[in-house]
Write an enzyme that holds these catalytic residues in place. Structure first.
Site, PDB file in Angstrom:
ATOM      1  N   HIS A 126      12.845  -7.307   4.559  1.00 45.21           N
ATOM      2  CA  HIS A 126      11.363  -7.852   5.695  1.00 45.21           C
ATOM      3  C   HIS A 126      10.630  -8.196   3.798  1.00 45.21           C
ATOM      4  O   HIS A 126      11.023  -7.803   2.829  1.00 45.21           O
ATOM      5  CB  HIS A 126      10.554  -6.824   5.688  1.00 45.21           C
ATOM      6  CG  HIS A 126      11.136  -6.650   7.644  1.00 45.21           C
ATOM      7  ND1 HIS A 126       9.840  -6.118   8.401  1.00 45.21           N
ATOM      8  CD2 HIS A 126      12.337  -7.091   8.040  1.00 45.21           C
ATOM      9  CE1 HIS A 126      10.959  -6.630   9.261  1.00 45.21           C
ATOM     10  NE2 HIS A 126      12.055  -6.831   9.391  1.00 45.21           N
ATOM     11  N   TYR A 173       0.890  -4.076  11.887  1.00 46.78           N
ATOM     12  CA  TYR A 173      -0.406  -3.118  11.382  1.00 46.78           C
ATOM     13  C   TYR A 173      -1.773  -3.476  12.223  1.00 46.78           C
ATOM     14  O   TYR A 173      -1.700  -5.032  11.273  1.00 46.78           O
ATOM     15  CB  TYR A 173      -0.653  -3.019   9.812  1.00 46.78           C
ATOM     16  CG  TYR A 173       0.386  -1.673   9.127  1.00 46.78           C
ATOM     17  CD1 TYR A 173       1.728  -3.035   9.080  1.00 46.78           C
ATOM     18  CD2 TYR A 173       0.495  -0.910   8.834  1.00 46.78           C
ATOM     19  CE1 TYR A 173       2.166  -2.141   8.257  1.00 46.78           C
ATOM     20  CE2 TYR A 173       1.336  -0.003   8.513  1.00 46.78           C
ATOM     21  CZ  TYR A 173       2.857  -0.818   8.398  1.00 46.78           C
ATOM     22  OH  TYR A 173       3.701  -0.093   8.182  1.00 46.78           O
ATOM     23  N   PRO A 226       1.486   8.956   7.831  1.00 46.79           N
ATOM     24  CA  PRO A 226       2.411   7.264   7.716  1.00 46.79           C
ATOM     25  C   PRO A 226       2.660   6.084   7.692  1.00 46.79           C
ATOM     26  O   PRO A 226       2.959   5.495   7.465  1.00 46.79           O
ATOM     27  CB  PRO A 226       3.622   7.420   9.351  1.00 46.79           C
ATOM     28  CG  PRO A 226       2.203   8.659  10.149  1.00 46.79           C
ATOM     29  CD  PRO A 226       1.374   9.313   8.976  1.00 46.79           C
ATOM     30  N   LYS A 247       5.216   5.741   3.114  1.00 46.28           N
ATOM     31  CA  LYS A 247       5.847   6.599   1.729  1.00 46.28           C
ATOM     32  C   LYS A 247       6.825   8.035   2.578  1.00 46.28           C
ATOM     33  O   LYS A 247       7.191   8.491   1.080  1.00 46.28           O
ATOM     34  CB  LYS A 247       4.312   6.540   0.870  1.00 46.28           C
ATOM     35  CG  LYS A 247       3.974   5.503   0.721  1.00 46.28           C
ATOM     36  CD  LYS A 247       4.989   5.100  -0.399  1.00 46.28           C
ATOM     37  CE  LYS A 247       4.741   3.377  -0.782  1.00 46.28           C
ATOM     38  NZ  LYS A 247       5.801   2.921  -0.596  1.00 46.28           N
ATOM     39  N   TYR A 307       3.051  -1.430  -1.459  1.00 47.04           N
ATOM     40  CA  TYR A 307       4.021  -0.637  -0.395  1.00 47.04           C
ATOM     41  C   TYR A 307       5.438  -0.989  -0.938  1.00 47.04           C
ATOM     42  O   TYR A 307       6.148   0.223  -0.351  1.00 47.04           O
ATOM     43  CB  TYR A 307       3.435  -1.722   0.270  1.00 47.04           C
ATOM     44  CG  TYR A 307       3.939  -1.890   1.943  1.00 47.04           C
ATOM     45  CD1 TYR A 307       3.260  -0.999   3.273  1.00 47.04           C
ATOM     46  CD2 TYR A 307       5.321  -2.418   2.347  1.00 47.04           C
ATOM     47  CE1 TYR A 307       4.108  -1.119   4.574  1.00 47.04           C
ATOM     48  CE2 TYR A 307       5.262  -2.313   3.816  1.00 47.04           C
ATOM     49  CZ  TYR A 307       5.211  -1.389   4.678  1.00 47.04           C
ATOM     50  OH  TYR A 307       5.630  -1.312   6.190  1.00 47.04           O
TER      51      TYR A 307
END
Ligand code: RFL
Ligand code: PHB
Length: 389
Positions: free
Chosen positions: A72, A200, A292, A296, A384
């Protein structure tokens, strides 16, 4: 029995460490409390950093990941009914890899079986002993007998509820913790994901996340109160709730179907310091937990193992204890940065019961700023995709 490294726990941390050691000719035994099937039945992480994927490759177990994972280049954040893209690749030159923890664990278990290194499943009452001395050992019970393994070092890879951290005298360990007033209700359904990338969502009704495992298997989460009961959530209620938390176009594109898994995970931040006690080391969830939201947890388990393997390698093959002495400090420096990022993602995207209108305005300003500032967005993106080891 005698081995060089006794590893407690056959999750990703224990399996990764075991395989790196075996490949380097360092003898190790894994002791796991449950069965192989039980370990594989746990639905957990889905997002791998490139560093984690590279480690799986180094073990020689990365073959299936290459053919079945989904790289991604970015993900979306929604708020105020709008969708904003975080272009990870453009901002950092790196991507993340969608590959379920179950699959990674499966691949490592297969590799271990092929290498004939010993894993003892259903090892009850595992107990580390004498790790402050030069002669540590581990005991466990199996088939009605007590067994003893003498070793050079013990690796505590037994997760948050494991025995390794608890075996350390209270005065030798300090813990830092934050519990959040919500959990994540997650489902898996065999339906195509709502889009090609993760979404998100920050919404007045609470956080939501659209994730996936494969092009035909979706993973969805909604924020629920910490004391919520799973029995209250029919599939219909779940689909209805997540749709309400997404912008119109996204909600309309969502394909629903029966869930094949449904559970509520508590959300917490936790760090134990130090991560080494003489000849006992903690790695992965045994030493720290992240919420979560930043994806990570598994990636931190992998980076701990990276430092720990280097330390053992230096000890056995270069005759140096420097890596062992430095392990805790090196691992914790990266852990705390991931703790900060995971806390920030959680704080920015969830509704807090005591947030008030001031808190909501600040959260909104934070998100607004994020998508107006390349610097702010780069901060998000580089965390990220994973900070360097
Ligand atoms: P694990 O996976 O908990 O494995 C520990 C193993 O030790 C065994 N054990 C014992 N064995 C012997 N004796 C004892 N006394 C024992 N006590 C326990 C257990 O049976 C188990 O097999 O820890 P490890 O290896 O450190 O791996 C950590 C990861 O599992 C965890 O951090 C991630 O799943 C967190 N996480 C995510 N991480 C990511 O990097 N990306 C994600 O996208 C992501 N999503 C998630 C997540 C965790 C979630 N939940 C359920 C908390 C999503 C969710 C919902
Ligand atoms: C998941 O797919 O399970 C997942 C993805 C991203 C997260 C957490 C979990 O931040």
């Amino acid at each position: 029995m005698r081995t060089q490294i006794a590893i407690i726990g056959s999750g990703p941390a224990g399996l990764l460490l075991g395989q790196l050691l075996t490949n380097a000719g360092i003898d190790n035994i894994i002791l796991e409390r449950t069965t192989k099937e039980h370990v594989l039945s746990r639905i957990r992480a889905g997002v791998l950093e490139e560093g984690t994927a590279a480690m799986l490759d180094t073990t020689g177990a990365g073959g299936r990941m290459h053919s079945e994972s989904l790289p991604h280049d970015g993900f979306d954040i929604t708020f105020d009914g709008r969708r904003h893209r975080v272009d990870l690749f453009e901002l950092t030159g790196k991507r993340v890899i969608i590959y379920g923890q179950t699959e990674l664990t499966h691949d490592l278990m297969d590799k271990r079986e092929a290498s004939e290194a010993l894993s003892v499943y259903e090892a009850a009452n595992v107990q580390p002993h004498d790790f402050e001395s030069g002669r540590p050992h581990v005991t466990y019970e199996k088939d009605g007998k007590v067994h003893r393994i003498d070793c050079d070092f013990i690796a505590g890879c037994d997760g948050y509820h494991g025995i390794s951290r608890k075996a350390v005298p209270e005065k030798a360990i300090e813990t830092f913790e934050r519990a959040y007033p919500f959990g994540w209700l997650g489902i898996i359904a065999d339906v195509p994901p709502v889009g090609d990338e993760l979404v998100y969502a920050n919404h007045p009704r609470g956080f939501a996340l659209c994730s996936m495992r494969t092009p035909t298997r979706s993973r969805y989460y909604v924020q629920v109160p910490a004391d919520e009961k799973i029995e209250n959530w029919s599939d219909e209620r779940f689909w209805d709730e997540i749709r309400r938390r997404l912008p119109e176009g996204t909600a309309e594109a969502m394909i629903t179907g029966p869930s094949v898994e449904k559970s509520i995970a508590p959300i917490r931040s936790f760090v134990a310091e130090p991560l080494r006690f003489g000849r006992l080391f903690l790695a992965g969830d045994a030493g720290h937990i992240v919420p979560p939201t930043g994806a990570k947890g598994l990636n931190l388990a992998a980076s701990d193992v990276n430092y720990l393997f280097d330390a053992f390698h230096e000890f056995y093959l270069e005759n140096s204890s420097d890596g062992i002495e430095a392990y805790s400090q090196k691992a914790l420096a990266r852990v705390w940065k991931a703790e900060r990022f995971s806390w920030w993602m959680t704080t920015t995207l969830h509704r807090f019961p005591d947030q008030g209108t001031f808190g909501q305005k600040i959260q909104h300003a934070e998100l607004d700023y994020l998508f107006q500032s390349r610097a702010a967005l780069t901060m998000l993106a580089e965390n990220y995709v994973g900070l360097p080891y």
